[in-house]
Design an enzyme around this catalytic site. Structure first.
Site, PDB file in Angstrom:
ATOM      1  N   HIS A 285       0.842  -1.202   0.000  1.00 21.12           N
ATOM      2  CA  HIS A 285       0.000   0.000   0.000  1.00 21.12           C
ATOM      3  C   HIS A 285       0.874   1.247   0.000  1.00 21.12           C
ATOM      4  O   HIS A 285       2.038   1.225   0.401  1.00 21.12           O
ATOM      5  CB  HIS A 285      -0.950   0.011   1.205  1.00 21.12           C
ATOM      6  CG  HIS A 285      -0.278   0.326   2.518  1.00 21.12           C
ATOM      7  ND1 HIS A 285      -0.152   1.606   2.993  1.00 21.12           N
ATOM      8  CD2 HIS A 285       0.313  -0.475   3.434  1.00 21.12           C
ATOM      9  CE1 HIS A 285       0.480   1.583   4.170  1.00 21.12           C
ATOM     10  NE2 HIS A 285       0.776   0.332   4.451  1.00 21.12           N
ATOM     11  N   CYS A 286       0.287   2.337  -0.513  1.00 20.79           N
ATOM     12  CA  CYS A 286       0.936   3.636  -0.434  1.00 20.79           C
ATOM     13  C   CYS A 286       0.067   4.521   0.452  1.00 20.79           C
ATOM     14  O   CYS A 286      -0.663   4.015   1.300  1.00 20.79           O
ATOM     15  CB  CYS A 286       1.120   4.226  -1.830  1.00 20.79           C
ATOM     16  SG  CYS A 286      -0.413   4.466  -2.746  1.00 20.79           S
ATOM     17  N   ALA A 287       0.105   5.824   0.277  1.00 15.80           N
ATOM     18  CA  ALA A 287      -0.618   6.732   1.164  1.00 15.80           C
ATOM     19  C   ALA A 287      -2.127   6.589   1.044  1.00 15.80           C
ATOM     20  O   ALA A 287      -2.856   6.750   2.028  1.00 15.80           O
ATOM     21  CB  ALA A 287      -0.211   8.172   0.887  1.00 15.80           C
ATOM     22  N   THR A 288      -2.629   6.257  -0.153  1.00 14.86           N
ATOM     23  CA  THR A 288      -4.081   6.230  -0.359  1.00 14.86           C
ATOM     24  C   THR A 288      -4.598   4.939  -0.973  1.00 14.86           C
ATOM     25  O   THR A 288      -5.789   4.692  -0.962  1.00 14.86           O
ATOM     26  CB  THR A 288      -4.504   7.393  -1.288  1.00 14.86           C
ATOM     27  OG1 THR A 288      -3.811   7.265  -2.547  1.00 14.86           O
ATOM     28  CG2 THR A 288      -4.163   8.741  -0.672  1.00 14.86           C
ATOM     29  N   ARG A 289      -3.697   4.096  -1.543  1.00 14.86           N
ATOM     30  CA  ARG A 289      -4.158   2.960  -2.340  1.00 14.86           C
ATOM     31  C   ARG A 289      -3.620   1.621  -1.841  1.00 14.86           C
ATOM     32  O   ARG A 289      -2.467   1.530  -1.431  1.00 14.86           O
ATOM     33  CB  ARG A 289      -3.741   3.143  -3.806  1.00 14.86           C
ATOM     34  CG  ARG A 289      -4.512   4.209  -4.533  1.00 14.86           C
ATOM     35  CD  ARG A 289      -3.845   4.555  -5.855  1.00 14.86           C
ATOM     36  NE  ARG A 289      -2.675   5.398  -5.647  1.00 14.86           N
ATOM     37  CZ  ARG A 289      -1.847   5.749  -6.603  1.00 14.86           C
ATOM     38  NH1 ARG A 289      -2.030   5.314  -7.827  1.00 14.86           N
ATOM     39  NH2 ARG A 289      -0.810   6.518  -6.345  1.00 14.86           N
TER      40      ARG A 289
END
Length: 466
Positions: free
Chosen positions: A26-30
């Protein structure tokens, strides 16, 4: 089963089950999922899962937009349900093997420049703050004028604002070696060699305070302070050269021979061949960019503002990082940022119109936070979760971005940095431009909002989509 675990289970099922998932990150939003067979993904089912703001397949990954904070909780539940975890970097390397040659090239370009952007963002903010405190109105509050500002304070601000650009080739070469399989520390040293104090300073040469050194009587050699393209190309060639040397050198001598030969060959190539050629190419690119941005009657602002978010969803927008860096290095400002921020704000305005107009509680709960996210500079939830799903709001957002960009160009707005937009971007316009910056953003939001409300969305679209 609690809410987050239920959502995680539904996502796993909708993408084809655990047997179809290679890994999750995962990244910051996804939530980023590597799948074996993307044909097994039930797109409609994923999009109708609670808290999911949109989903799309990009860069070899299936990316589910969940939003800041939420994505961390869902990711943890996905891992607890037996899906193998991996880092975002590991997934990026795996994803790099997929796609066309052009897609892989653009992806690599982004991988090189994205890690450098935070340093340039900080530099831009320092420029904005300096512009604010150096205004006569602000200084008068302390009973002084610009002539009374101590030289030591000016020197201190120059350290903050100039360092990243002075050593920009070192940052670029370091990141390029890292992405293309070389030793980052060798790339860093190569980049530092390009700005060695032993070479004529590029800015002093431009100002007539120093002269270019002519090797062999015809090859111009100069420092590459603030230059990007020569360091980027040298980084690619250097990383590949290091790999080839390492394959041929016995392990016993690798520590000594490989970096020695890599740096020896690369500084020769960088100073005498790559540097002169690609510095000229860089200058041509810069002049072309400036020429486009200076088109009369706000034409460039409208075109760029209209097209920007279309380019973003294709994933090739990282190419423009190079142009923004060049503008900042050469002129200390970035007119491109002011135009782009309008395109971002407009998508937020379109999503806001959808959220306020719809009677669907689910869509309202998705659209309103997505519009706020866009106003903070993150358009993915608004674009993929709302506007692009119903298409017309996305088009109205494009129009709003074009109109806002038109006025940004007419007013001659120029940010002191890059990569941050809309509300966070206000920090780049504290040098007397803040009122006009807010005005063009409000225009972009208003145009997109009104067009979406009148022509871009109605609740019948919900039934049509289903």
């Amino acid at each position: 089963m609690d809410g987050d675990r239920r959502i995680a289970a539904e996502i796993i099922e909708a993408v084809g089950g655990k047997e179809n998932i290679v890994s999750a990150a995962h990244c910051a939003t996804r939530l980023r999922i590597m799948v074996k067979d993307k044909e097994q993904i039930d797109q409609s089912k994923v999009e109708h899962i609670e808290k999911v703001k949109g989903a799309f397949f990009n860069s070899g990954q299936y990316q589910v937009i969940l939003g800041t904070g939420t994505v961390n909780k869902i990711y943890e539940e996905v891992i607890k349900l037996g899906v193998e975890s991996s880092s975002k970097g590991e997934q990026t390397k795996e994803a790099a093997k997929s796609g066309s040659v052009f897609q892989r090239a653009i992806r690599s370009f982004g991988d090189v420049f994205v890690p450098i952007i935070p340093a340039l963002v900080a530099t831009g903010l320092f420029m904005g703050v300096r512009g604010l405190v150096m205004q006569e109105k602000i200084l008068s509050l302390f009973g002084i004028t610009p002539d009374h500002v101590p030289d030591n304070f000016i020197l201190f601000t120059q350290v903050l604002t100039d360092t990243a650009f002075i050593f920009l080739p070192a940052l670029v070469a370091w990141s390029t070696f890292r992405v293309f399989g070389g030793s980052p520390i060798i790339g860093l040293v190569l980049g530092l060699m390009l700005v060695s104090p032993s070479l004529p300073n590029a800015w002093e040469v431009a100002g007539g305070q120093a002269e270019v050194i002519k090797f062999f009587g015809f090859i111009p050699v100069v420092g590459y302070q603030g230059s990007v393209l020569p360091a980027f190309i040298a980084g690619i060639v250097g990383a590949k050269l290091e790999q080839q040397i390492r394959k041929r050198v016995p392990d016993t001598f690798d520590l000594i021979v490989t970096p020695f030969l890599t740096l020896l060959v690369m500084i020769f190539l960088a100073l005498f061949i790559i540097g002169p050629i690609f510095h000229s190419v860089e200058e041509v690119m810069l002049h072309a960019t400036v020429a486009v941005l200076e088109w009369p009657f706000g034409i460039s602002g409208f075109i760029i503002g209209f097209l920007n978010q279309m380019i973003v969803i294709t994933g090739v927008h990282h190419v423009f990082n190079l142009l923004e860096i060049q503008l900042l290095e050469k002129f200390g400002n970035n007119p491109y940022n002011a135009i782009v921020t309008c395109s971002v704000a407009a998508q937020g305005g379109a999503a806001l119109a959808v959220g306020l107009k719809t009677k669907s509680k689910k869509l309202k709960a998705l659209a309103l936070p997505s519009s706020l996210s866009a106003l903070l500079g993150i358009t993915e939830p608004a674009i993929f979760g709302v506007n692009l799903r119903y298409f017309k709001p996305f088009v109205m957002g494009l129009i709003g971005g074009g109109v806002g960009g038109f006025f940004a160009s007419i007013f001659g707005l120029k940010g002191t940095g890059m990569a941050i937009t809309v509300i966070p971007g206000t920090l780049l316009y504290l040098n007397g431009q803040i009122v006009l910056y807010l005005l063009v953003n409000l225009i972009a939001i208003a145009v997109a909002f009104i067009l979406t409300w009148l022509f871009g969305f109605h609740d019948k679209m919900l039934k049509n989509q289903e």
